[in-house]
Design an enzyme around this catalytic site. Sequence first.
Site, PDB file in Angstrom:
ATOM      1  N   ALA A 151       0.819  -1.213   0.000  1.00 24.50           N
ATOM      2  CA  ALA A 151       0.000   0.000   0.000  1.00 24.50           C
ATOM      3  C   ALA A 151       0.854   1.265   0.000  1.00 24.50           C
ATOM      4  O   ALA A 151       0.476   2.269  -0.589  1.00 24.50           O
ATOM      5  CB  ALA A 151      -0.961  -0.001   1.177  1.00 24.50           C
ATOM      6  N   THR A 152       2.015   1.228   0.646  1.00 23.44           N
ATOM      7  CA  THR A 152       2.865   2.426   0.657  1.00 23.44           C
ATOM      8  C   THR A 152       3.227   2.827  -0.770  1.00 23.44           C
ATOM      9  O   THR A 152       3.101   3.996  -1.151  1.00 23.44           O
ATOM     10  CB  THR A 152       4.144   2.184   1.485  1.00 23.44           C
ATOM     11  OG1 THR A 152       3.750   1.865   2.832  1.00 23.44           O
ATOM     12  CG2 THR A 152       5.051   3.403   1.495  1.00 23.44           C
ATOM     13  N   SER A 165      -3.487  -3.599   0.336  1.00 22.20           N
ATOM     14  CA  SER A 165      -2.272  -4.341   0.614  1.00 22.20           C
ATOM     15  C   SER A 165      -2.574  -5.769   1.031  1.00 22.20           C
ATOM     16  O   SER A 165      -3.551  -6.029   1.736  1.00 22.20           O
ATOM     17  CB  SER A 165      -1.511  -3.633   1.738  1.00 22.20           C
ATOM     18  OG  SER A 165      -0.296  -4.281   1.984  1.00 22.20           O
ATOM     19  N   ASN A 178      -6.267   3.129  10.528  1.00 23.68           N
ATOM     20  CA  ASN A 178      -5.551   1.974  11.057  1.00 23.68           C
ATOM     21  C   ASN A 178      -5.400   1.983  12.571  1.00 23.68           C
ATOM     22  O   ASN A 178      -5.096   0.962  13.165  1.00 23.68           O
ATOM     23  CB  ASN A 178      -4.174   1.854  10.391  1.00 23.68           C
ATOM     24  CG  ASN A 178      -3.445   3.168  10.322  1.00 23.68           C
ATOM     25  OD1 ASN A 178      -3.939   4.142   9.755  1.00 23.68           O
ATOM     26  ND2 ASN A 178      -2.274   3.223  10.926  1.00 23.68           N
ATOM     27  N   GLN A 222      -7.046  -0.782   5.270  1.00 23.51           N
ATOM     28  CA  GLN A 222      -7.710  -1.415   6.420  1.00 23.51           C
ATOM     29  C   GLN A 222      -9.164  -1.757   6.116  1.00 23.51           C
ATOM     30  O   GLN A 222      -9.874  -2.287   6.976  1.00 23.51           O
ATOM     31  CB  GLN A 222      -7.644  -0.498   7.649  1.00 23.51           C
ATOM     32  CG  GLN A 222      -6.236  -0.244   8.168  1.00 23.51           C
ATOM     33  CD  GLN A 222      -5.605  -1.461   8.845  1.00 23.51           C
ATOM     34  OE1 GLN A 222      -6.284  -2.438   9.184  1.00 23.51           O
ATOM     35  NE2 GLN A 222      -4.309  -1.409   9.048  1.00 23.51           N
ATOM     36  N   CYS A 273       6.390   3.424  19.316  1.00 23.21           N
ATOM     37  CA  CYS A 273       7.669   3.505  20.007  1.00 23.21           C
ATOM     38  C   CYS A 273       8.780   2.949  19.138  1.00 23.21           C
ATOM     39  O   CYS A 273       8.830   1.775  18.846  1.00 23.21           O
ATOM     40  CB  CYS A 273       7.572   2.696  21.292  1.00 23.21           C
ATOM     41  SG  CYS A 273       8.747   3.155  22.522  1.00 23.21           S
ATOM     42  N   HIS A 278      -0.695  -7.905   3.009  1.00 26.08           N
ATOM     43  CA  HIS A 278      -0.357  -8.424   4.346  1.00 26.08           C
ATOM     44  C   HIS A 278      -1.304  -7.957   5.454  1.00 26.08           C
ATOM     45  O   HIS A 278      -1.181  -8.394   6.601  1.00 26.08           O
ATOM     46  CB  HIS A 278       1.104  -8.117   4.712  1.00 26.08           C
ATOM     47  CG  HIS A 278       1.383  -6.711   5.144  1.00 26.08           C
ATOM     48  ND1 HIS A 278       1.546  -6.359   6.463  1.00 26.08           N
ATOM     49  CD2 HIS A 278       1.544  -5.572   4.440  1.00 26.08           C
ATOM     50  CE1 HIS A 278       1.812  -5.056   6.537  1.00 26.08           C
ATOM     51  NE2 HIS A 278       1.813  -4.560   5.320  1.00 26.08           N
TER      52      HIS A 278
END
Length: 406
Positions: A74-75, A202, A154, A182, A329, A204
């Site tokens: 998707a990116t 996408s 997402n 999504q 993070c 995955h």
Amino acid sequence: MISFPIYLDNHSTTKVDPIVLEAMLPYFTEHYGNASSKSHELGWKAEAAVTYARKLAARLVNCEPRDIIFTSGATESVNLAIKGTAEANFSKGSHIITTKIEHEAVLDSCRNLEKRGFTVTYLDVEENGIVSVEKIAKAISPQTILVSVMWVNNEIGTIQPINEISKLCRQKKVLFHTDATQAAGKLKIDLSKLNVDLLSFSSHKMYGPKGVGALYKSGRIPRVRIVPQTDGGAQEKGLRAGTLNVPGIVGFGKACEIADTVLVNESARVKLLRDKLYSGLSSALDGIKINGDMKNRIPGNLNVSIEGIDADSLMVSMKEIAVSTGSACSSEDVKPSHVLSAIGLNKELMRSVIRFGIGRFNTEEEIDYVISKLPEKVKKLRQISPLNKQGSNGNSQFKKGDYAEI
Ligand SMILES: *Cc1c(COP(=O)(O)O)cnc(C)c1O
């Protein structure tokens, strides 16, 4: 029997469905030809497999197979859609509209274009995480060439009014792209009934392999033009150069076929698990608040703030559960979520956010486990946590030293 860790992070990625893996395997070692090789059997076999996968991907979103461009995910699809449209339409205008809660793929593509002389409007969303169609209408100017709004967020799982937005854009003669990463495989998508010009998804995120995805580019009138973003070959009608990832595409096609078949039943089952998780947690604990609209939300998403705790500390104490927390993070660098701040959460509350992403392979037993273990961990953390003693304005009412020893 539960096998640990319990994976509740299905918005980050999903396990490859074993049926998908099985379909892919022969394309690594047996039918390993290049889909562009026209002179021998191995090439034809690979090409036929790609053609079939294209049909399956098209069927999932109800479009023509020729409107599907295979990409690396998707990116890449989003980059191709946004930068490709911008470059192709620069003579018509240089204004793009998107929202503040898009995925980085969209936001960074837009920021890149800003450096190249385009103007981008990043629209606020309402407190429920949904963008107002009226605000989009007001933002459209004669300079506007593209609107890009994600179908499903997402982080908070909220569903945007894609039908209305696509109608508005068509009416105003502005191209419309949606990041449906999504949404695909989770919600019914019928491109034959929508005025969507470009749509990214996408593999995955829907139980297919990583590193493969698609961009739908409408082949209907009005014609949609994009400038390719990679050079080096005529693959995908010259819009995406590079040897096709045949095993990946075969797996993606299989994942689309399965999703199309199980979508209705799976959504209902996943929604039951999600609702059970929420009612279980909220009846055992005070101070749980849902982020984002509860009605316009995909079935598998539960995003909650748990007042008075630090979500990262909670997850360190519960390593047998894999979820995401509000702060993405990366090493020492803790970045607060742009989505949570866009819907008005303050820094303190953001630190208490947990995103559960329930999917195909989760069981009721796993949900029961979380309901039986998580509340007691929260209560323990609240007893020792300084966050617990803070006022709603985020300022501690206590001085250092007032905190209980940890
Ligand atoms: C995961 C995701 C992406 C990126 O997809 P990749 O295939 O990993 O590049 C883009 N948009 C949304 C909404 C996502 O969830």
